[in-house]
Design a protein around this motif. Structure first.
Motif, mmCIF file in Angstrom:
data_model
loop_
_atom_site.group_PDB
_atom_site.id
_atom_site.type_symbol
_atom_site.label_atom_id
_atom_site.label_comp_id
_atom_site.label_asym_id
_atom_site.label_seq_id
_atom_site.Cartn_x
_atom_site.Cartn_y
_atom_site.Cartn_z
ATOM 1 N N ALA A 62 7.918 11.318 -3.581
ATOM 2 C CA ALA A 62 6.634 11.265 -2.866
ATOM 3 C C ALA A 62 6.581 12.411 -1.864
ATOM 4 O O ALA A 62 7.611 12.816 -1.313
ATOM 5 C CB ALA A 62 6.467 9.924 -2.159
ATOM 6 N N ASN B 112 0.806 -1.227 0.000
ATOM 7 C CA ASN B 112 0.000 0.000 0.000
ATOM 8 C C ASN B 112 0.840 1.278 0.000
ATOM 9 O O ASN B 112 0.310 2.367 0.203
ATOM 10 C CB ASN B 112 -0.927 0.018 1.215
ATOM 11 N N GLY B 113 2.155 1.147 -0.222
ATOM 12 C CA GLY B 113 2.981 2.348 -0.222
ATOM 13 C C GLY B 113 4.420 2.043 0.175
ATOM 14 O O GLY B 113 4.936 0.945 -0.070
ATOM 15 N N ASP C 279 6.354 6.822 -11.128
ATOM 16 C CA ASP C 279 6.487 5.382 -10.896
ATOM 17 C C ASP C 279 7.914 4.875 -11.058
ATOM 18 O O ASP C 279 8.140 3.674 -11.083
ATOM 19 C CB ASP C 279 5.582 4.610 -11.869
ATOM 20 N N PRO D 244 1.758 6.632 1.410
ATOM 21 C CA PRO D 244 0.833 5.824 0.612
ATOM 22 C C PRO D 244 1.082 5.994 -0.880
ATOM 23 O O PRO D 244 1.713 6.979 -1.314
ATOM 24 C CB PRO D 244 -0.546 6.363 1.006
ATOM 25 N N GLU D 245 0.600 5.053 -1.678
ATOM 26 C CA GLU D 245 0.838 5.092 -3.119
ATOM 27 C C GLU D 245 0.347 6.391 -3.746
ATOM 28 O O GLU D 245 0.945 6.894 -4.696
ATOM 29 C CB GLU D 245 0.161 3.896 -3.790
ATOM 30 N N GLU D 246 -0.748 6.944 -3.213
ATOM 31 C CA GLU D 246 -1.284 8.177 -3.792
ATOM 32 C C GLU D 246 -0.378 9.381 -3.566
ATOM 33 O O GLU D 246 -0.571 10.449 -4.159
ATOM 34 C CB GLU D 246 -2.676 8.479 -3.256
ATOM 35 N N SER D 247 0.647 9.232 -2.695
ATOM 36 C CA SER D 247 1.592 10.330 -2.481
ATOM 37 C C SER D 247 2.740 10.301 -3.498
ATOM 38 O O SER D 247 3.527 11.237 -3.560
ATOM 39 C CB SER D 247 2.176 10.263 -1.066
ATOM 40 N N TYR D 248 2.830 9.229 -4.312
ATOM 41 C CA TYR D 248 3.907 9.113 -5.288
ATOM 42 C C TYR D 248 3.710 10.147 -6.397
ATOM 43 O O TYR D 248 2.594 10.378 -6.871
ATOM 44 C CB TYR D 248 3.939 7.723 -5.927
#
Length: 320
Positions: free
Chosen positions: A141, A108-109, A173, A166-170
């Motif tokens: 991130a 999840n991150g 990629d 969390p992944e949404e803070s990346y």
């Protein structure tokens, strides 16, 4: 919790493992305690005690464990943390800082373990601050996080803590990198350094890796700008066969909000003060996030070029 410990103690133990772990300690991101806002850090008051202003000498910090960590970790794990803390460099009195030493991918991150260091003479409580992961000096991130659960950090100590990005803070990629660090984004500084580079997707698709690297170096080499200002720097210029003049500029946003101009008056002059080209740019497509930099190209048609034979080795950009 303790992802760092689970990862560490799943590997070979002993002095060799500790020596390898020392290499993971990243560079420090430090702030003067007086630069931070009350919403970011609370300095606890000491009763019936006054002292002269502290000198700026360097001090060593000691390990400070949160009560839960003190309770859950065995002596071997505490020794490892104490060993890592002792490897940290001395820090100037009056600063607080963050130093990362473990980064572990999760479904999840990304969990990053870091030391929050208090080099002031009073206990400090972190509140809500900004943190960023940089890979090879490029932002990867960013988050704002409430660290109040970390508790009070005594004077002259370092407290280890785990933070989930969390992944949404990346921001992208790309996980390929040779070094990483954690940067603290906080404070009431009078200047800001817009190093984070934004690229328009259409422009990025036409750029080579070498051009992107050049832009990254430019964004990192320019000096900081005053808070609540926007600065524009010209960095490349050339002519087309059709007589057009193409200029590249970097917008640097020191505002706390997006920068969205409607139109801009652009003038390019030579070192003699002669106008090379002048025009009004429809700037509605330009959008620069707070604290970021964004490159943009402007093309002057031949009829807007006032001095076609100008020497473009040195030029001056003026944007209103």
């Amino acid at each position: 919790m303790f992802s760092f410990m689970k990862n560490l103690f799943g590997k070979e133990q002993g002095e060799k493992a500790l020596d390898e772990l020392k290499k993971e300690i990243q560079e420090e991101s430090a702030f003067d305690i007086d630069e931070l806002k009350e919403t970011e850090v609370e300095v606890e008051k000491e009763q019936a005690k006054t002292s002269a202003p502290a000198k700026r000498e360097k001090i060593k910090t000691e390990l400070s464990l949160h009560p839960l960590w003190e309770q859950e970790l065995d002596s071997e794990k505490k020794y490892t943390l104490r060993f890592l803390q002792e490897e940290l460099p001395e820090i100037a009195r009056g600063l607080i800082s963050v130093t990362g030493f473990s980064m572990i991918p999760q479904p999840n991150g990304m969990i990053v373990t870091m030391f929050f260091r208090n080099a002031t003479d009073k206990p400090v409580r972190f509140k809500t601050i900004g943190l960023a992961i940089y890979l090879d000096d490029k932002p990867f991130a960013r988050i704002r996080i409430d660290l109040s659960e970390m508790g009070s950090i005594p004077p002259h100590t370092s407290r280890p803590w785990e933070v989930l990005f969390p992944e949404e803070s990346y921001l992208h990629d790309n996980f390929q990198f040779s070094r990483w660090k954690v940067v603290m984004k906080a404070g009431n500084r009078a200047h800001i350094w817009p190093r984070t580079l934004e690229l328009d997707p259409e422009m990025e698709s036409r750029m080579t890796d070498r051009q992107k690297d050049r832009l990254e170096k430019l964004a990192n080499s320019l000096p900081p700008i005053p808070v609540n200002t926007v600065q524009v720097t010209g960095f490349d210029i050339g002519k087309t066969r059709e007589g057009q003049l193409v200029a590249a500029m970097l917008f640097r946003n020191g505002l706390s909000t997006e920068y969205r101009p409607e139109q801009l008056k652009v003038t390019i002059s030579d070192t003699d003060g002669d106008v090379i080209a002048r025009g009004v740019l429809d700037a509605r497509k330009i959008c620069v996030q707070p604290g970021n930099s964004r490159p943009w190209l402007i093309v002057f048609p031949p009829e807007f070029v006032k001095k076609p034979d100008a020497n473009l080795r040195r030029w001056i950009l003026d944007v209103e």
